[in-house]
Design a protein around this motif. Structure first.
Motif, PDB file in Angstrom:
ATOM      1  N   SER A 168      24.951 -44.833   9.429  1.00 15.25           N
ATOM      2  CA  SER A 168      24.986 -44.372  10.457  1.00 15.25           C
ATOM      3  C   SER A 168      25.732 -42.996  10.769  1.00 15.25           C
ATOM      4  CB  SER A 168      25.877 -44.710  11.082  1.00 15.25           C
ATOM      5  OG  SER A 168      25.226 -46.735  11.333  1.00 15.25           O
ATOM      6  N   LEU A 169      24.363 -41.716  11.009  1.00 14.67           N
ATOM      7  CA  LEU A 169      24.940 -41.002  11.672  1.00 14.67           C
ATOM      8  C   LEU A 169      25.053 -40.592  12.928  1.00 14.67           C
ATOM      9  CD1 LEU A 169      21.197 -39.417   9.815  1.00 14.67           C
ATOM     10  CD2 LEU A 169      23.222 -39.183   8.878  1.00 14.67           C
ATOM     11  N   LEU A 170      26.249 -40.164  13.475  1.00 16.75           N
ATOM     12  CA  LEU A 170      26.323 -39.021  14.772  1.00 16.75           C
ATOM     13  C   LEU A 170      27.284 -38.312  14.830  1.00 16.75           C
ATOM     14  CD1 LEU A 170      28.336 -43.225  13.689  1.00 16.75           C
ATOM     15  CD2 LEU A 170      27.524 -43.024  15.793  1.00 16.75           C
ATOM     16  N   GLY A 171      27.702 -37.915  15.917  1.00 20.36           N
ATOM     17  CA  GLY A 171      28.339 -36.909  16.414  1.00 20.36           C
ATOM     18  C   GLY A 171      29.814 -36.675  16.938  1.00 20.36           C
ATOM     19  N   GLY A 172      29.682 -35.036  17.755  1.00 23.05           N
ATOM     20  CA  GLY A 172      28.433 -34.190  17.913  1.00 23.05           C
ATOM     21  C   GLY A 172      26.825 -34.944  17.991  1.00 23.05           C
ATOM     22  N   GLU A 173      25.951 -34.035  17.374  1.00 23.67           N
ATOM     23  CA  GLU A 173      24.888 -34.261  18.073  1.00 23.67           C
ATOM     24  C   GLU A 173      23.831 -34.197  16.269  1.00 23.67           C
ATOM     25  OE1 GLU A 173      21.499 -35.674  18.538  1.00 23.67           O
ATOM     26  OE2 GLU A 173      22.362 -35.660  20.458  1.00 23.67           O
ATOM     27  N   PRO A 174      23.245 -35.280  15.282  1.00 27.22           N
ATOM     28  CA  PRO A 174      22.494 -35.284  14.686  1.00 27.22           C
ATOM     29  C   PRO A 174      20.875 -34.360  14.614  1.00 27.22           C
ATOM     30  CG  PRO A 174      23.074 -37.637  15.193  1.00 27.22           C
ATOM     31  CD  PRO A 174      24.037 -36.975  15.864  1.00 27.22           C
ATOM     32  N   MET A 175      20.754 -34.998  15.639  1.00 28.60           N
ATOM     33  CA  MET A 175      19.078 -34.055  15.998  1.00 28.60           C
ATOM     34  C   MET A 175      19.226 -33.201  16.604  1.00 28.60           C
ATOM     35  SD  MET A 175      17.439 -36.395  15.132  1.00 28.60           S
ATOM     36  CE  MET A 175      15.185 -36.286  14.479  1.00 28.60           C
ATOM     37  N   GLU A 176      20.256 -32.001  16.390  1.00 23.79           N
ATOM     38  CA  GLU A 176      20.150 -30.576  17.020  1.00 23.79           C
ATOM     39  C   GLU A 176      19.252 -30.471  15.637  1.00 23.79           C
ATOM     40  OE1 GLU A 176      21.273 -28.974  19.351  1.00 23.79           O
ATOM     41  OE2 GLU A 176      22.661 -30.375  20.649  1.00 23.79           O
ATOM     42  N   PRO A 177      19.059 -28.817  16.001  1.00 25.56           N
ATOM     43  CA  PRO A 177      17.707 -28.757  14.692  1.00 25.56           C
ATOM     44  C   PRO A 177      18.416 -27.770  13.781  1.00 25.56           C
ATOM     45  CG  PRO A 177      17.294 -27.842  16.621  1.00 25.56           C
ATOM     46  CD  PRO A 177      18.175 -28.091  17.013  1.00 25.56           C
ATOM     47  N   ALA A 178      19.725 -27.306  13.975  1.00 24.97           N
ATOM     48  CA  ALA A 178      20.738 -27.535  12.901  1.00 24.97           C
ATOM     49  C   ALA A 178      21.611 -28.037  11.975  1.00 24.97           C
ATOM     50  CB  ALA A 178      21.838 -26.573  12.598  1.00 24.97           C
ATOM     51  N   ASN A 179      21.612 -29.458  12.159  1.00 24.34           N
ATOM     52  CA  ASN A 179      21.975 -30.526  11.599  1.00 24.34           C
ATOM     53  C   ASN A 179      21.139 -31.111  11.411  1.00 24.34           C
ATOM     54  OD1 ASN A 179      24.348 -29.816  12.369  1.00 24.34           O
ATOM     55  ND2 ASN A 179      23.978 -31.421  14.306  1.00 24.34           N
ATOM     56  N   GLN A 180      19.651 -31.788  11.617  1.00 23.53           N
ATOM     57  CA  GLN A 180      18.256 -31.445  11.052  1.00 23.53           C
ATOM     58  C   GLN A 180      17.930 -31.109   9.973  1.00 23.53           C
ATOM     59  OE1 GLN A 180      15.148 -32.769  13.576  1.00 23.53           O
ATOM     60  NE2 GLN A 180      15.636 -31.563  15.271  1.00 23.53           N
ATOM     61  N   ALA A 181      17.738 -30.130   9.877  1.00 24.36           N
ATOM     62  CA  ALA A 181      17.826 -29.153   8.322  1.00 24.36           C
ATOM     63  C   ALA A 181      19.174 -29.878   7.675  1.00 24.36           C
ATOM     64  CB  ALA A 181      18.393 -28.053   8.698  1.00 24.36           C
ATOM     65  N   THR A 223      20.076 -49.414   5.394  1.00 22.51           N
ATOM     66  CA  THR A 223      19.461 -48.972   6.154  1.00 22.51           C
ATOM     67  C   THR A 223      20.444 -47.620   6.280  1.00 22.51           C
ATOM     68  OG1 THR A 223      20.885 -50.173   7.486  1.00 22.51           O
ATOM     69  CG2 THR A 223      18.358 -51.213   7.383  1.00 22.51           C
ATOM     70  N   ILE A 224      19.440 -46.827   7.723  1.00 19.11           N
ATOM     71  CA  ILE A 224      20.060 -45.831   8.308  1.00 19.11           C
ATOM     72  C   ILE A 224      19.980 -45.831   9.478  1.00 19.11           C
ATOM     73  CG2 ILE A 224      19.773 -42.769   8.724  1.00 19.11           C
ATOM     74  CD1 ILE A 224      18.871 -43.066   5.180  1.00 19.11           C
ATOM     75  N   TRP A 225      20.728 -45.553  10.375  1.00 13.06           N
ATOM     76  CA  TRP A 225      20.868 -45.485  11.846  1.00 13.06           C
ATOM     77  C   TRP A 225      21.250 -43.931  12.349  1.00 13.06           C
ATOM     78  CZ3 TRP A 225      21.937 -50.026  15.579  1.00 13.06           C
ATOM     79  CH2 TRP A 225      21.719 -51.133  15.583  1.00 13.06           C
ATOM     80  N   CYS A 226      20.779 -43.767  13.319  1.00  9.59           N
ATOM     81  CA  CYS A 226      20.576 -42.350  13.695  1.00  9.59           C
ATOM     82  C   CYS A 226      21.243 -42.264  15.445  1.00  9.59           C
ATOM     83  CB  CYS A 226      19.888 -40.925  13.566  1.00  9.59           C
ATOM     84  SG  CYS A 226      20.209 -39.717  14.784  1.00  9.59           S
ATOM     85  N   TYR A 227      22.877 -42.269  15.967  1.00 13.41           N
ATOM     86  CA  TYR A 227      22.588 -41.803  17.334  1.00 13.41           C
ATOM     87  C   TYR A 227      22.823 -40.655  17.935  1.00 13.41           C
ATOM     88  CZ  TYR A 227      24.800 -46.682  16.620  1.00 13.41           C
ATOM     89  OH  TYR A 227      25.343 -47.829  16.444  1.00 13.41           O
ATOM     90  N   THR A 228      21.870 -40.413  19.136  1.00 13.03           N
ATOM     91  CA  THR A 228      21.113 -38.911  19.581  1.00 13.03           C
ATOM     92  C   THR A 228      21.329 -39.283  20.920  1.00 13.03           C
ATOM     93  OG1 THR A 228      19.736 -37.472  19.619  1.00 13.03           O
ATOM     94  CG2 THR A 228      18.992 -39.277  18.978  1.00 13.03           C
ATOM     95  N   GLY A 229      21.952 -37.865  21.705  1.00 11.68           N
ATOM     96  CA  GLY A 229      21.639 -38.268  22.962  1.00 11.68           C
ATOM     97  C   GLY A 229      20.377 -37.665  23.381  1.00 11.68           C
ATOM     98  N   PHE A 230      19.491 -37.051  22.528  1.00 10.06           N
ATOM     99  CA  PHE A 230      18.141 -36.704  22.945  1.00 10.06           C
ATOM    100  C   PHE A 230      17.601 -38.287  23.352  1.00 10.06           C
ATOM    101  CE2 PHE A 230      19.066 -32.508  20.644  1.00 10.06           C
ATOM    102  CZ  PHE A 230      19.631 -31.991  21.423  1.00 10.06           C
TER     103      PHE A 230
END
Length: 173
Positions: free
Chosen positions: A68-81, A98-105
């Motif tokens: 699971s990917l959480l944050g902060g914010e995993p989908m910030e462009p710098a973090n996506q890279a 499985t891969i889960w991602c939590y994002t505020g976007f």
């Protein structure tokens, strides 16, 4: 990229027992965020190949169902890279996990040709996800009865089905 914590044997952030990575950096800065310290992009520890290796090793036991990917914010462009090589490695080594991602976007924000948060790696990163929990946490919509999310505006999205169908398909697991 930096990260604030890695939790092995986490049972709160997706189905089953998981490894959870809490990345640093968030421009959303939702009021009443449960980890405001992770808003700073330089908070915590640098994310390195050794970090990826540690996470891959933590996923090896058969009782671990995924990452699971959480944050902060995993989908910030710098973090996506920084996350793209990780999710590629996870799916190559453990295709059944499985891969889960939590994002505020929202998914729509991630798919819109806008300057932020979409970037060159967004589509590739999304293609490795199984579930996307999207939307900002909204205190007024908080509901502790909800599974795997904090407020009722957030969605649990079945990413493979959504990408295949071309419209949002909610996860119903």
């Amino acid at each position: 990229m930096h990260y604030g914590a890695i939790k092995t044997n986490d049972i709160a952030n997706g189905i089953g027992v998981r490894t959870s990575l809490f990345v640093s950096g968030c421009t959303n800065q939702c009021p009443r965020c449960f980890q405001p310290e992770t808003w700073a992009f330089d908070y915590g520890t640098p994310f390195t190949q050794e970090t990826i290796d540690f996470i891959l090793d933590s996923l090896a036991p058969s009782h671990i169902q995924g990452l699971s990917l959480l944050g902060g914010e995993p989908m910030e462009p710098a973090n996506q890279a920084g996350l793209l090589p990780l999710v590629q490695s996870v799916k190559a080594r453990y295709p059944q996990k499985t891969i889960w991602c939590y994002t505020g976007f929202t998914l729509e924000q991630l798919q819109t040709q806008a300057p932020h948060p979409r970037c060159d790696g967004t589509d590739a990163l999304l293609s490795y996800l199984d579930v996307l929990v999207d939307g900002r946490f909204v205190e007024a919509l908080k509901d502790i009865r909800l599974r795997f999310r904090g407020s009722s505006n957030q969605r649990l999205i079945d990413v493979p089905a959504t990408l295949s169908k071309g419209e949002v398909v909610l996860w119903n697991g």
